[in-house]
Design an enzyme around this catalytic site. Structure first.
Site, PDB file in Angstrom:
ATOM      1  CE1 TYR A  36      -1.401 133.694 -14.663  1.00  0.00           C
ATOM      2  CE2 TYR A  36       0.216 133.159 -16.115  1.00  0.00           C
ATOM      3  CZ  TYR A  36      -0.087 133.069 -14.914  1.00  0.00           C
ATOM      4  OH  TYR A  36       0.516 132.340 -13.937  1.00  0.00           O
ATOM      5  CG  ASN A  41       0.298 146.990 -13.015  1.00  0.00           C
ATOM      6  OD1 ASN A  41       1.282 147.472 -13.462  1.00  0.00           O
ATOM      7  ND2 ASN A  41      -0.414 147.897 -12.046  1.00  0.00           N
ATOM      8  CG  ASP A  43       2.739 139.845 -16.901  1.00  0.00           C
ATOM      9  OD1 ASP A  43       1.967 140.175 -15.582  1.00  0.00           O
ATOM     10  OD2 ASP A  43       2.666 138.760 -17.318  1.00  0.00           O
ATOM     11  CE1 TYR A  88      -5.682 134.393 -13.862  1.00  0.00           C
ATOM     12  CE2 TYR A  88      -7.538 135.680 -12.907  1.00  0.00           C
ATOM     13  CZ  TYR A  88      -6.171 135.185 -12.841  1.00  0.00           C
ATOM     14  OH  TYR A  88      -5.307 135.696 -11.810  1.00  0.00           O
ATOM     15  N   GLY A 165       3.654 140.347  -7.312  1.00  0.00           N
ATOM     16  CA  GLY A 165       4.146 139.856  -8.539  1.00  0.00           C
ATOM     17  C   GLY A 165       4.830 138.425  -8.413  1.00  0.00           C
ATOM     18  CG  ASP A 167       1.237 134.717  -7.728  1.00  0.00           C
ATOM     19  OD1 ASP A 167       1.833 136.028  -8.230  1.00  0.00           O
ATOM     20  OD2 ASP A 167       0.533 134.350  -8.663  1.00  0.00           O
ATOM     21  NE  ARG A 200      -0.219 128.094 -11.422  1.00  0.00           N
ATOM     22  CZ  ARG A 200      -0.284 129.193 -12.009  1.00  0.00           C
ATOM     23  NH1 ARG A 200       0.575 129.689 -13.082  1.00  0.00           N
ATOM     24  NH2 ARG A 200      -1.286 129.991 -11.403  1.00  0.00           N
ATOM     25  CE1 TYR A 347       3.342 130.798 -11.929  1.00  0.00           C
ATOM     26  CE2 TYR A 347       2.608 131.742  -9.744  1.00  0.00           C
ATOM     27  CZ  TYR A 347       2.414 131.587 -11.232  1.00  0.00           C
ATOM     28  OH  TYR A 347       1.493 132.540 -11.380  1.00  0.00           O
ATOM     29  CD1 TRP A 348       5.765 133.666  -8.496  1.00  0.00           C
ATOM     30  CD2 TRP A 348       7.785 134.688  -9.021  1.00  0.00           C
ATOM     31  NE1 TRP A 348       5.570 134.386  -9.821  1.00  0.00           N
ATOM     32  CE2 TRP A 348       6.991 135.230  -9.918  1.00  0.00           C
ATOM     33  CE3 TRP A 348       9.013 135.229  -9.049  1.00  0.00           C
ATOM     34  CZ2 TRP A 348       7.232 136.084 -10.791  1.00  0.00           C
ATOM     35  CZ3 TRP A 348       9.484 136.183 -10.066  1.00  0.00           C
ATOM     36  CH2 TRP A 348       8.706 136.515 -10.946  1.00  0.00           C
ATOM     37  CD  GLU A 391       3.825 131.490 -15.929  1.00  0.00           C
ATOM     38  OE1 GLU A 391       3.387 130.322 -16.225  1.00  0.00           O
ATOM     39  OE2 GLU A 391       3.317 132.236 -14.914  1.00  0.00           O
TER      40      GLU A 391
HETATM   41  C1  GLC Z   1       1.422 135.264 -12.204  1.00  0.00           C
HETATM   42  C2  GLC Z   1       2.885 135.922 -11.612  1.00  0.00           C
HETATM   43  C3  GLC Z   1       2.701 137.355 -11.880  1.00  0.00           C
HETATM   44  C4  GLC Z   1       2.211 137.739 -13.205  1.00  0.00           C
HETATM   45  C5  GLC Z   1       1.102 136.966 -13.542  1.00  0.00           C
HETATM   46  C6  GLC Z   1       0.691 137.134 -15.157  1.00  0.00           C
HETATM   47  O1  GLC Z   1       0.471 135.576 -11.305  1.00  0.00           O
HETATM   48  O2  GLC Z   1       3.148 135.591 -10.374  1.00  0.00           O
HETATM   49  O3  GLC Z   1       3.864 137.921 -11.560  1.00  0.00           O
HETATM   50  O4  GLC Z   1       1.957 139.191 -13.409  1.00  0.00           O
HETATM   51  O5  GLC Z   1       1.221 135.528 -13.445  1.00  0.00           O
HETATM   52  O6  GLC Z   1       1.828 136.741 -15.895  1.00  0.00           O
END
Ligand code: GLC
Length: 425
Positions: A36, A41, A43, A88, A165, A167, A200, A347-348, A391
């Site tokens: 990244y 935002n 973060d 990216y 946030g 994903d 991912r 991930y989420w 992360e």
């Molecule tokens: C991923 C996360 C998001 C976060 C970004 C950078 O996209 O889901 O919440 O802001 O990574 O860490």
């Protein structure tokens, strides 16, 4: 492993500081090098909270730089690109957004900034007074944008999964399945070159993520046009609780700079009503709801527990909270392990994330069942101390996942999880 508070804590504090400094790109931080490479935002807001432990002026700067990306309509984007980095995808060329003095993405992210600003101010009101005076109108415009463009029945909706946030959370499965992405063209994902693809979102997710970006770009990122036949609109407890809390904090900031509070107080009442509408009695938890179909997602995730953070003392969430704190080694899992869609490293869809833990924990410490906030803080500290500044983490055994040397995990350590942080939390 148990944490030896005196020696390990000092070492961990130092490593966390080194990570924040190492991810500093000159007044703003990137979440981690490589994966990244831009300013994100929420973060950044966590980064500011972490910096506040070591350098309060630098903490304010992080927030100020985030607002460089604010659009004329008030929206504060989820990525501030500034420059192009081929590492990216999707980069600024895909988003096509030139609405701010710097190049940005076209969607927002959980609005934690006002709450952080309140904390920074409290740490040094003399320094904070002038900072709040400048940020107040910007925060106000951002909150107003949410109420105007992302609100349905008082709850806050996301128009893209990335906006939440979270994903690839199970919350979006139904709404995502209803999208036919068609031909989004050829593209090369960059995330899977940095980390294991099993950690991912899937390629099917990615086609839909891109479809939503391409549609919005075609419509010129015009919210009026985007709202017509919107293909994705999901009311989210995570966003609703975060904005509700931020709004209460904004009202406090308004008092500090002598700004009228009526409009903000009205939003608070609206959001309280919206939050109540996200209670899913069948699930026994707050839940996201597809605004286009009315269907609940039936997904008990970590952000369902943000009700306390939002100032709602809700005993109905206590059974799930107690069960999770008791049964999950490293809570709070982003999806309940009892859910068939649980995937411990993807991930989420299962993993535990330090920034969400910090928000849930703060809420529990403020008004949750006695002892629960401290329990979550200790478990989060143990997880990071044993498995590093990753992360995110496998909730079953703490295995570290995704990117390493991660800004928000380091920041949460410094600001909240570290034994040395307790007096400032
Ligand atoms: C991923 C996360 C998001 C976060 C970004 C950078 O996209 O889901 O919440 O802001 O990574 O860490």
């Amino acid at each position: 492993m148990s944490l030896d508070l005196k020696t390990d804590c000092a070492t961990m504090d130092q490593r966390a500081q080194d990570i924040l400094r190492g991810n500093d790109r000159g007044g703003f931080t990137v979440p981690t090098n490589g994966l990244y490479p831009y300013q994100f935002n929420w973060d950044s807001v966590f980064a500011a909270w972490g910096f506040a432990r070591i350098d309060l002026v630098r903490a304010w700067e992080e927030i100020e730089k985030l607002f460089d990306g604010q659009w004329p309509n008030g929206m504060v984007p989820h990525i501030v690109f500034r420059q192009y980095d081929p590492d990216y995808f999707p980069g600024p060329d895909v988003w096509g957004c030139t609405h701010a003095p710097v190049i940005t993405s076209g969607i927002s992210q959980p609005p934690v900034a006002a709450s952080c600003v309140t904390r920074l101010y409290a740490m040094d009101p003399e320094l904070g007074q002038a900072k709040v005076a400048v940020l107040m109108p910007k925060l106000l415009r951002w909150h107003r944008w949410f109420i105007e463009w992302r609100q349905s029945g008082g709850a806050i909706c996301v128009h893209h999964p990335w906006e939440s946030g979270r994903d690839n959370a199970a919350d979006w499965d139904g709404a995502m399945a209803a999208i036919t992405p068609g031909d989004v063209g050829n593209y090369t994902r960059r995330d899977t070159a940095h980390v294991n693809p099993a950690m991912r979102p899937t390629d099917e997710d990615y086609d839909r993520f891109l479809y939503l970006v391409q549609r919005a770009r075609r419509l010129g990122w015009d919210e009026v046009r985007l709202a017509e036949d919107a293909p994705f609109r999901v009311a989210d407890p995570g966003m609703t609780f975060v904005l509700l809390r931020a709004n209460r904090d904004l009202e406090q900031l308004a008092g500090i700079v002598g700004h009228p509070t009526e409009e903000i107080a009205g939003w608070t009442r609206m959001l309280e009503k919206g939050a109540a509408g996200l209670w899913n009695a069948d699930l026994g938890a707050y839940d996201s709801r597809d605004v286009l179909t009315g269907a609940f997602s039936n997904a008990l995730g970590s952000t369902s527990y943000l009700c306390w953070y939002a100032g709602l003392t809700d005993d109905r969430m206590v059974p799930a909270l107690e069960r999770t704190l008791r049964d999950v080694r490293y809570p709070m899992p982003s999806l309940d392990p009892g859910d068939g869609r649980f995937d411990s490293l993807r991930y989420w869809r299962g993993p535990t994330w330090a920034p969400v833990n910090a928000l849930v924990g703060l809420g529990l410490q403020e008004c949750g069942p006695p002892g629960t906030g401290e329990q979550l803080r200790k478990k989060t500290a143990q997880m990071i101390a044993s498995h590093g500044f990753a992360e995110y983490f496998d909730p079953r055994d703490g295995t570290s996942a995704g990117g390493g040397t991660f800004t928000w995990t380091a920041a949460v350590w410094l600001a909240w999880a570290s034994p040395s942080a307790r007096e400032v939390a």
